[in-house]
Design an enzyme around this catalytic site. Structure first.
Site, PDB file in Angstrom:
ATOM      1  N   GLY A  69      24.955 -38.959  84.878  1.00 58.55           N
ATOM      2  CA  GLY A  69      24.088 -40.052  84.480  1.00 58.55           C
ATOM      3  C   GLY A  69      23.503 -39.840  83.095  1.00 58.55           C
ATOM      4  O   GLY A  69      23.245 -38.707  82.685  1.00 58.55           O
ATOM      5  N   ARG A 124      25.479 -28.483  75.369  1.00 57.78           N
ATOM      6  CA  ARG A 124      26.771 -28.478  76.048  1.00 57.78           C
ATOM      7  C   ARG A 124      27.400 -29.877  76.064  1.00 57.78           C
ATOM      8  O   ARG A 124      27.829 -30.396  77.086  1.00 57.78           O
ATOM      9  CB  ARG A 124      26.639 -27.955  77.482  1.00 57.78           C
ATOM     10  CG  ARG A 124      26.263 -26.496  77.576  1.00 57.78           C
ATOM     11  CD  ARG A 124      26.464 -25.951  78.957  1.00 57.78           C
ATOM     12  NE  ARG A 124      27.867 -26.029  79.361  1.00 57.78           N
ATOM     13  CZ  ARG A 124      28.809 -25.160  78.996  1.00 57.78           C
ATOM     14  NH1 ARG A 124      28.500 -24.139  78.203  1.00 57.78           N
ATOM     15  NH2 ARG A 124      30.059 -25.307  79.418  1.00 57.78           N
ATOM     16  N   SER A 134      30.456 -21.354  74.946  1.00 50.56           N
ATOM     17  CA  SER A 134      30.036 -22.465  74.099  1.00 50.56           C
ATOM     18  C   SER A 134      31.201 -23.424  73.919  1.00 50.56           C
ATOM     19  O   SER A 134      32.356 -23.001  73.785  1.00 50.56           O
ATOM     20  CB  SER A 134      29.562 -21.960  72.728  1.00 50.56           C
ATOM     21  OG  SER A 134      29.353 -23.049  71.846  1.00 50.56           O
ATOM     22  N   LEU A 135      30.887 -24.723  73.872  1.00 50.28           N
ATOM     23  CA  LEU A 135      31.933 -25.714  73.631  1.00 50.28           C
ATOM     24  C   LEU A 135      32.495 -25.615  72.218  1.00 50.28           C
ATOM     25  O   LEU A 135      33.580 -26.134  71.942  1.00 50.28           O
ATOM     26  CB  LEU A 135      31.382 -27.123  73.877  1.00 50.28           C
ATOM     27  CG  LEU A 135      31.106 -27.490  75.340  1.00 50.28           C
ATOM     28  CD1 LEU A 135      30.485 -28.879  75.438  1.00 50.28           C
ATOM     29  CD2 LEU A 135      32.377 -27.415  76.174  1.00 50.28           C
ATOM     30  N   ASP A 152      33.326 -32.906  70.597  1.00 45.43           N
ATOM     31  CA  ASP A 152      34.395 -33.826  70.200  1.00 45.43           C
ATOM     32  C   ASP A 152      33.915 -34.820  69.145  1.00 45.43           C
ATOM     33  O   ASP A 152      34.646 -35.147  68.201  1.00 45.43           O
ATOM     34  CB  ASP A 152      34.949 -34.556  71.425  1.00 45.43           C
ATOM     35  CG  ASP A 152      33.851 -35.130  72.316  1.00 45.43           C
ATOM     36  OD1 ASP A 152      32.653 -34.975  71.988  1.00 45.43           O
ATOM     37  OD2 ASP A 152      34.187 -35.741  73.344  1.00 45.43           O
TER      38      ASP A 152
END
Length: 334
Positions: A296, A258, A146-147, A262
């Site tokens: 994209g 995902r 996981s981020l 930030d």
């Protein structure tokens, strides 16, 4: 006859007066020019003698003073994912930064780091240690991919300052050290190199809808409201707040999609401080070729994140600013 003689005398007297006045003015101008030239020569001779003295003694002038600190440096928390060459290159570079005390590598891969990788990185860090300085290297192993892992609380983190960095971006150590100085002047805020901005979606006619803007939006408007955690300093206390106090719906959204961890950290710090971040000008070297931002629809997904997070907080906590920190020692004009 007398009239013409008197007239001639008056004219002669006027001419002498004008000549005297012009002479005095000329003397004043020459005196002023002489003073200017003398002052310039005196200043040049003084600076020249100082320069010659510096050359002869081969002793540079003392460095400019730094901001006062707590006696500790900073720790790097580096996120990585199956890019071992980039990881090696980054660790090799940052290990030489003067006030770096430790490196924590956020590891979320299914397999643990190989012995070859561990041996190489420990050797690199040790080879950069000089004058009794030793940079500690730690791998923070996570079971879940996981981020959010990059913002988990680190129990053995000894410094208050955290430099969050991705494995594919490199800044000169001097630039990192300057950003650390800036952070010490405002340790509750985020100080980083990658600014982003948000603004109200005027087309929707709703003040509660926002749009995420990338670098070109920052360049065009001259304002920003976020600095991305791919290259930013912040206080270690935000790790605990991110994991234990931030709305859980935000962490769930980051894990599922995902993306946007930030932005989540920028929201968290802004919500805690009520203040904008600080953008530090610095040259960035991107040594990686691909990433989430290259896909994209990236801006659209980031816009969705912003609006989801606003809903979670019940308001827009981000604060816009146009302030930029610049190290004037490295530029000609400022």
């Amino acid at each position: 006859m007398r009239g013409s003689c008197c007239c001639w005398n008056r004219r002669t007297e006027q001419r002498f007066r004008l000549l005297a006045i012009s002479t005095v003015k000329s003397l004043k101008i020459k005196l002023l020019l002489f003073c200017c030239v003398a002052f310039t020569l005196l200043a040049f001779s003084t600076s020249a003698s100082s320069f010659v003295l510096w050359i002869n003694n081969q002793t540079p002038p003392p460095p400019p003073p730094r901001f006062p600190d707590s006696g500790k440096g900073y720790s790097i928390v580096m996120n990585t994912w199956k890019r071992y060459d980039l990881l090696k290159q980054s660790i090799k570079h940052y290990s030489s930064c003067p006030r770096l005390e430790s490196v924590h590598i956020v590891w979320s891969e299914p397999d643990p780091p190989s012995d070859i990788l561990l041996k190489f990185l420990h050797h690199v860090v040790k080879s950069k240690s000089k004058d009794g300085r030793y940079v500690k290297l730690r791998f923070d192993i996570n079971k879940e991919d996981s981020l959010n892992n990059r913002f988990k609380e680190i129990k053995d983190l000894e410094t208050d300052a955290v430099f969050s960095i991705d494995d594919d971006v490199i800044f000169p150590c001097s630039t990192v050290e300057f950003a650390f100085d800036v952070w010490q002047s405002a340790p509750d805020t985020m100080v980083g190199f990658v600014p982003r901005v948000h603004w109200v979606d005027s087309l929707e006619g709703n003040d509660s809808k926002f749009i995420y803007g990338g670098w070109w939006s920052v360049w065009w408007t001259g304002t920003y409201s976020m600095v991305l955690s791919k290259a930013a300093f912040f206080h270690k206390k935000y790790f605990n707040i991110y994991t234990n106090e931030m709305p859980s719906s935000i962490r769930e959204y980051v894990t599922k999609n995902r993306n946007c961890e930030d932005i989540a950290m920028s929201f968290l710090v802004a919500n805690a401080t009520g203040a904008p971040p600080i953008w530090v000008k610095g040259k960035i070297l991107e040594i990686g070729s691909t990433g989430i931002s290259s896909l994209g629809g990236h801006s659209e997904r980031r816009t969705e994140c912003v609006n989801r997070f606003v809903a979670a907080y019940g308001r827009m906590p981000l604060v816009s600013t146009s302030v930029k920190a610049v190290d004037s020692r490295n530029i000609w004009f400022w």
